[in-house]
Design a protein around this motif. Sequence first.
Motif, PDB file in Angstrom:
ATOM      1  N   TYR A 280     -38.922 130.331  29.688  1.00 53.20           N
ATOM      2  CA  TYR A 280     -39.243 129.958  30.962  1.00 53.20           C
ATOM      3  C   TYR A 280     -40.768 129.230  30.776  1.00 53.20           C
ATOM      4  N   VAL A 281     -40.920 128.362  31.850  1.00 45.85           N
ATOM      5  CA  VAL A 281     -42.284 127.922  31.849  1.00 45.85           C
ATOM      6  C   VAL A 281     -42.562 128.267  33.589  1.00 45.85           C
ATOM      7  N   GLU A 282     -44.176 128.263  33.682  1.00 48.75           N
ATOM      8  CA  GLU A 282     -44.449 128.263  35.015  1.00 48.75           C
ATOM      9  C   GLU A 282     -44.856 127.014  35.751  1.00 48.75           C
ATOM     10  N   ASP A 283     -44.505 126.693  36.987  1.00 52.06           N
ATOM     11  CA  ASP A 283     -45.041 125.683  37.730  1.00 52.06           C
ATOM     12  C   ASP A 283     -45.385 126.185  39.059  1.00 52.06           C
ATOM     13  N   GLY A 284     -46.696 126.176  39.110  1.00 52.29           N
ATOM     14  CA  GLY A 284     -47.232 126.968  40.199  1.00 52.29           C
ATOM     15  C   GLY A 284     -46.656 128.181  40.695  1.00 52.29           C
ATOM     16  N   PRO A 285     -45.831 128.443  41.824  1.00 52.54           N
ATOM     17  CA  PRO A 285     -45.438 129.662  41.940  1.00 52.54           C
ATOM     18  C   PRO A 285     -43.992 129.893  41.523  1.00 52.54           C
ATOM     19  N   ASP A 286     -43.332 128.747  40.941  1.00 54.25           N
ATOM     20  CA  ASP A 286     -42.008 128.618  40.689  1.00 54.25           C
ATOM     21  C   ASP A 286     -41.936 128.772  39.125  1.00 54.25           C
ATOM     22  N   ILE A 287     -40.832 129.402  38.598  1.00 54.70           N
ATOM     23  CA  ILE A 287     -40.440 129.715  37.249  1.00 54.70           C
ATOM     24  C   ILE A 287     -39.372 128.628  36.866  1.00 54.70           C
ATOM     25  N   VAL A 288     -39.497 128.024  35.589  1.00 61.91           N
ATOM     26  CA  VAL A 288     -38.567 126.904  35.506  1.00 61.91           C
ATOM     27  C   VAL A 288     -37.882 127.334  34.135  1.00 61.91           C
ATOM     28  N   THR A 289     -36.572 127.089  33.804  1.00 58.37           N
ATOM     29  CA  THR A 289     -36.149 127.350  32.604  1.00 58.37           C
ATOM     30  C   THR A 289     -34.755 126.374  32.473  1.00 58.37           C
ATOM     31  N   MET A 290     -34.405 126.211  31.371  1.00 61.03           N
ATOM     32  CA  MET A 290     -33.409 125.344  31.022  1.00 61.03           C
ATOM     33  C   MET A 290     -32.019 126.014  30.615  1.00 61.03           C
ATOM     34  N   ALA A 291     -30.922 125.375  31.182  1.00 58.97           N
ATOM     35  CA  ALA A 291     -29.557 126.002  31.203  1.00 58.97           C
ATOM     36  C   ALA A 291     -28.889 125.188  30.056  1.00 58.97           C
ATOM     37  N   MET A 292     -29.246 125.856  28.941  1.00 59.48           N
ATOM     38  CA  MET A 292     -28.882 125.212  27.651  1.00 59.48           C
ATOM     39  C   MET A 292     -27.906 125.785  26.787  1.00 59.48           C
ATOM     40  N   ASN A 293     -27.503 127.217  27.056  1.00 59.37           N
ATOM     41  CA  ASN A 293     -26.626 127.926  26.329  1.00 59.37           C
ATOM     42  C   ASN A 293     -26.621 127.685  24.743  1.00 59.37           C
ATOM     43  N   GLY A 294     -27.936 127.718  24.246  1.00 59.82           N
ATOM     44  CA  GLY A 294     -28.037 127.660  22.801  1.00 59.82           C
ATOM     45  C   GLY A 294     -28.127 126.239  22.246  1.00 59.82           C
ATOM     46  N   TRP A 295     -27.924 125.401  23.072  1.00 59.21           N
ATOM     47  CA  TRP A 295     -27.604 124.037  22.902  1.00 59.21           C
ATOM     48  C   TRP A 295     -25.937 123.729  22.728  1.00 59.21           C
ATOM     49  N   GLY A 296     -25.188 124.862  23.077  1.00 61.37           N
ATOM     50  CA  GLY A 296     -23.964 124.524  23.161  1.00 61.37           C
ATOM     51  C   GLY A 296     -23.531 123.801  24.286  1.00 61.37           C
ATOM     52  N   ASP A 297     -22.210 122.956  24.240  1.00 59.13           N
ATOM     53  CA  ASP A 297     -21.932 122.148  25.120  1.00 59.13           C
ATOM     54  C   ASP A 297     -21.681 122.818  26.637  1.00 59.13           C
ATOM     55  N   PRO A 298     -20.715 123.583  26.720  1.00 57.42           N
ATOM     56  CA  PRO A 298     -20.715 124.382  28.039  1.00 57.42           C
ATOM     57  C   PRO A 298     -22.146 125.145  28.714  1.00 57.42           C
ATOM     58  N   PRO A 299     -22.128 124.903  30.117  1.00 57.38           N
ATOM     59  CA  PRO A 299     -23.285 125.369  30.740  1.00 57.38           C
ATOM     60  C   PRO A 299     -23.042 127.242  30.387  1.00 57.38           C
ATOM     61  N   PRO A 300     -24.291 127.778  30.488  1.00 52.91           N
ATOM     62  CA  PRO A 300     -24.506 129.119  30.232  1.00 52.91           C
ATOM     63  C   PRO A 300     -23.739 129.793  31.464  1.00 52.91           C
ATOM     64  N   ALA A 301     -23.228 131.125  31.366  1.00 54.67           N
ATOM     65  CA  ALA A 301     -22.596 131.537  32.424  1.00 54.67           C
ATOM     66  C   ALA A 301     -23.541 131.984  33.609  1.00 54.67           C
ATOM     67  N   TRP A 302     -24.745 132.492  32.823  1.00 53.75           N
ATOM     68  CA  TRP A 302     -26.009 132.609  34.053  1.00 53.75           C
ATOM     69  C   TRP A 302     -26.242 131.425  35.082  1.00 53.75           C
ATOM     70  N   TRP A 303     -26.058 130.250  34.434  1.00 52.19           N
ATOM     71  CA  TRP A 303     -26.406 128.867  35.433  1.00 52.19           C
ATOM     72  C   TRP A 303     -25.112 128.950  36.298  1.00 52.19           C
ATOM     73  N   LEU A 304     -23.716 129.081  35.924  1.00 50.96           N
ATOM     74  CA  LEU A 304     -22.664 129.114  36.664  1.00 50.96           C
ATOM     75  C   LEU A 304     -22.632 130.095  37.803  1.00 50.96           C
TER      76      LEU A 304
END
Length: 167
Positions: free
Chosen positions: A75-99
């Motif tokens: 993650y990175v911080e953006d003011g009070p928000d936390i931002v992450t990438m839904a990338m699943n280890g760069w695998g094609d399907p979306p990660p379960a946590w994002w779903l």
Amino acid sequence: MSTASPQTPASSSAGSARIPPRWFIRTAWVVHRAIYNVTGGRLGLRPPTSKVWGMMRLHTIGRRSGAPRVAIVAYVEDGPDIVTMAMNGWGDPPPAWWLNLQARPAASIDLPGERRDVIAREAHGEERERLWNVFRSLEGGDDLDAHAATRSRQTPLVVLEPARSDR
């Protein structure tokens, strides 16, 4: 305006992505969780710096099972928000946590030294472009566009906003 931005699969200025085999990525996830669990959380999480992303635990509810789920993500911080990438280890399907977050946006996160309740949403447009550039500016970010180009879809950037206490 519909020009391809650097984070779309259609373009890559960074060259060829070198992604480890799936078995290696999955093993690394298991080891990371084990380190966190064995050390009682003393190791495994870190705050972001101006050079590297942080590591946090994300608590969701399974969209089908209704059971609690936990993932360790960057993650990175953006003011009070936390931002992450839904990338699943760069695998094609979306990660379960994002779903899971798409089905139930309310979640909680463990950061080094604190736990927060959050509400998830996907960044779009100019906000997404700005946040993508934040990830690109970090160590290893020079390969970000090439890694994203290996996927058939755009990598979602997930904004975790602090949950309001009056909800």
